[in-house]
Design an enzyme around this catalytic site. Structure first.
Site, PDB file in Angstrom:
ATOM      1  N   SER A   1       0.859  -1.194   0.000  1.00  8.11           N
ATOM      2  CA  SER A   1       0.000   0.000   0.000  1.00  8.11           C
ATOM      3  C   SER A   1       0.884   1.230   0.000  1.00  8.11           C
ATOM      4  O   SER A   1       2.064   1.158   0.357  1.00  8.11           O
ATOM      5  CB  SER A   1      -0.928   0.059   1.226  1.00  8.11           C
ATOM      6  OG  SER A   1      -1.963  -0.898   1.128  1.00  8.11           O
TER       7      SER A   1
ATOM      8  N   ASP B   1      -3.807   2.206  -2.310  1.00  8.45           N
ATOM      9  CA  ASP B   1      -3.098   3.435  -2.663  1.00  8.45           C
ATOM     10  C   ASP B   1      -4.074   4.609  -2.607  1.00  8.45           C
ATOM     11  O   ASP B   1      -4.956   4.742  -3.464  1.00  8.45           O
ATOM     12  CB  ASP B   1      -2.474   3.310  -4.054  1.00  8.45           C
ATOM     13  CG  ASP B   1      -1.541   2.113  -4.139  1.00  8.45           C
ATOM     14  OD1 ASP B   1      -0.669   1.997  -3.266  1.00  8.45           O
ATOM     15  OD2 ASP B   1      -1.698   1.290  -5.059  1.00  8.45           O
TER      16      ASP B   1
ATOM     17  N   SER C   1      -2.839  -3.633  -3.354  1.00  7.38           N
ATOM     18  CA  SER C   1      -2.227  -2.425  -2.797  1.00  7.38           C
ATOM     19  C   SER C   1      -3.278  -1.358  -2.561  1.00  7.38           C
ATOM     20  O   SER C   1      -4.008  -0.980  -3.469  1.00  7.38           O
ATOM     21  CB  SER C   1      -1.147  -1.896  -3.761  1.00  7.38           C
ATOM     22  OG  SER C   1      -0.412  -0.854  -3.171  1.00  7.38           O
TER      23      SER C   1
END
Length: 400
Positions: free
Chosen positions: A275, A315, A313
């Site tokens: 992340s 983000d 991830s």
């Protein structure tokens, strides 16, 4: 030196060291007095110290998010035994009562595999009423509880019955005993109360203590850009918590490819998940709509480093403005408000600043990090600058 393994107690400390039951001699006392200076001398250089110039815009005096007037940053770093490698980072948009003087804000989701608390209300109402807290995935609830406590305790909030706590996270379970949930509410409150303006500690600190980026040790990074007076003179500052993968590029140089270490290669586990939390601050007078546009550009900065926003991830970009004229009082005296806003045609320099500052902040998080050994003996190696710098010179990415 880059690549060296550091003992568990060689981490930055944000708590007092208590030595009891010992009779300290004068030489020992002198050594303890000199310890802060010695530790400072051992701090790793930032990317600009090696001649790397990311982008074309000028950074602020500190090249940090705290170049934006009013912004403060605090860390709590937790390093215990051989398995606890985690912490908390708090970002305050101003030093007053944020609930009573909310700031315009927006949250952009690059990839939504994450647990960003408070994001829906921020985007619904266009403002933020607490500090931003970053920590690990399983400590989000604890951080929310601490932010609620912090807000309810503030003078003037005696009748508050709803708090939208903003907490972001990355998963540091490779190096940290994340299931142990070692972050406490006091750790979060300490990061908030200890938040300061001035230089921001980077690398293995706060919420970046246990993170991994591009297969190397990641962490906290920051950078800023200041627009020239002809473009408004505004500042854009960025702070990142890096814990993601891809194919590392620095200043346009294909570092990951040159080193043969990139996601889905034979020399790196086939995993680019993790992340990245990105916090963007500016003193430009822009509201939620243009803050959302600004936040989107920060993801371009992540892309320039080789990040791919993989399936697993989370983000996210949290963007806010500290412009005093745009603060939103909790209790409005009139039903209609009128605030000066930057025109759309004048936002492009801010977009460019956010891209450049995000890219440099991510690189700074790598340059500042040290090798860390944690849970089950897992090790994240520091970016080997003795290999990276020659690559940057080869591709003319740094000034000779």
């Amino acid at each position: 030196m880059a690549g060296e393994s550091m003992p568990a107690d060689a981490f930055p400390s944000h708590k007092f060291i208590i030595i009891a039951g010992m009779l300290l001699s004068k030489p020992i006392l002198l050594a303890l007095c000199l310890l802060p200076a010695l530790l400072q001398a051992q701090e790793k250089k930032r990317s600009r110290d090696y001649g790397l110039r990311t982008g074309v815009m000028a950074p602020g005096p500190l090249n940090a998010i705290t170049d934006v007037p009013g912004v403060k940053v605090g860390h709590t770093t937790l390093v215990k035994g051989d398995s606890v490698r985690t912490g908390v980072t708090a970002i305050l948009p101003h030093g007053g009562n944020i609930f009573q003087e909310k700031v315009p804000a927006a949250v952009y989701t690059g990839n939504g595999f994450g647990k960003l608390a408070g994001s829906t209300q921020v985007n619904e109402l266009g403002n933020m009423e607490t500090p931003v807290v970053l920590t690990n995935t399983l400590s989000v609830a604890t951080a929310m509880d601490a932010l609620i406590t912090y807000t309810l305790r503030q003078k003037g909030n005696e009748n508050v019955m709803s708090v939208n706590a903003v907490v972001g996270e990355t998963n540091d379970g490779y190096l940290n005993d994340i299931r142990g949930r070692h972050v406490t509410a006091d750790d979060v409150l300490q990061a908030i109360s200890g938040a300061q303006s001035g230089p921001v500690e980077e690398g293995v600190t706060g919420a970046g203590t246990g993170t991994v980026c591009f297969g190397f040790k990641g962490g906290i990074g920051t950078a800023s850009r200041r627009l020239p007076a002809s473009l408004g003179g505004y500042t854009v500052g960025v702070l990142v918590q890096t814990n993601f993968g891809g194919n590392l590029q620095i200043g346009g140089a294909p570092v990951g490819r040159e080193m043969g270490k990139f996601s889905f290669s034979d020399r790196l586990l086939n995993n680019a998940d993790g992340s990245c939390m990105i916090v963007v601050a500016t003193n430009a007078p822009i509201d939620h709509r243009n803050l959302m546009r600004l936040a989107k550009r920060a993801m371009l900065g992540l892309g320039k480093t080789g990040g791919i926003a993989s399936n697993g991830s989370g983000d996210y970009v949290i963007a806010f403005s500290t412009a005093e004229a745009l603060r939103i009082p909790h209790s409005l005296a009139t039903p209609v408000i009128s605030t000066p806003l930057l025109q759309n045609d004048n936002t492009s320099p801010l977009f460019m600043a956010a891209i450049e500052a995000t890219e440099e902040a991510i690189i700074n998080s790598l340059f500042a990090a040290r090798t860390v050994t944690g849970r089950k003996g897992n090790k994240a190696m520091a970016l080997p600058l003795e290999q990276v710098i020659p690559i940057l010179k080869k591709y003319n990415s740094i000034q000779q």
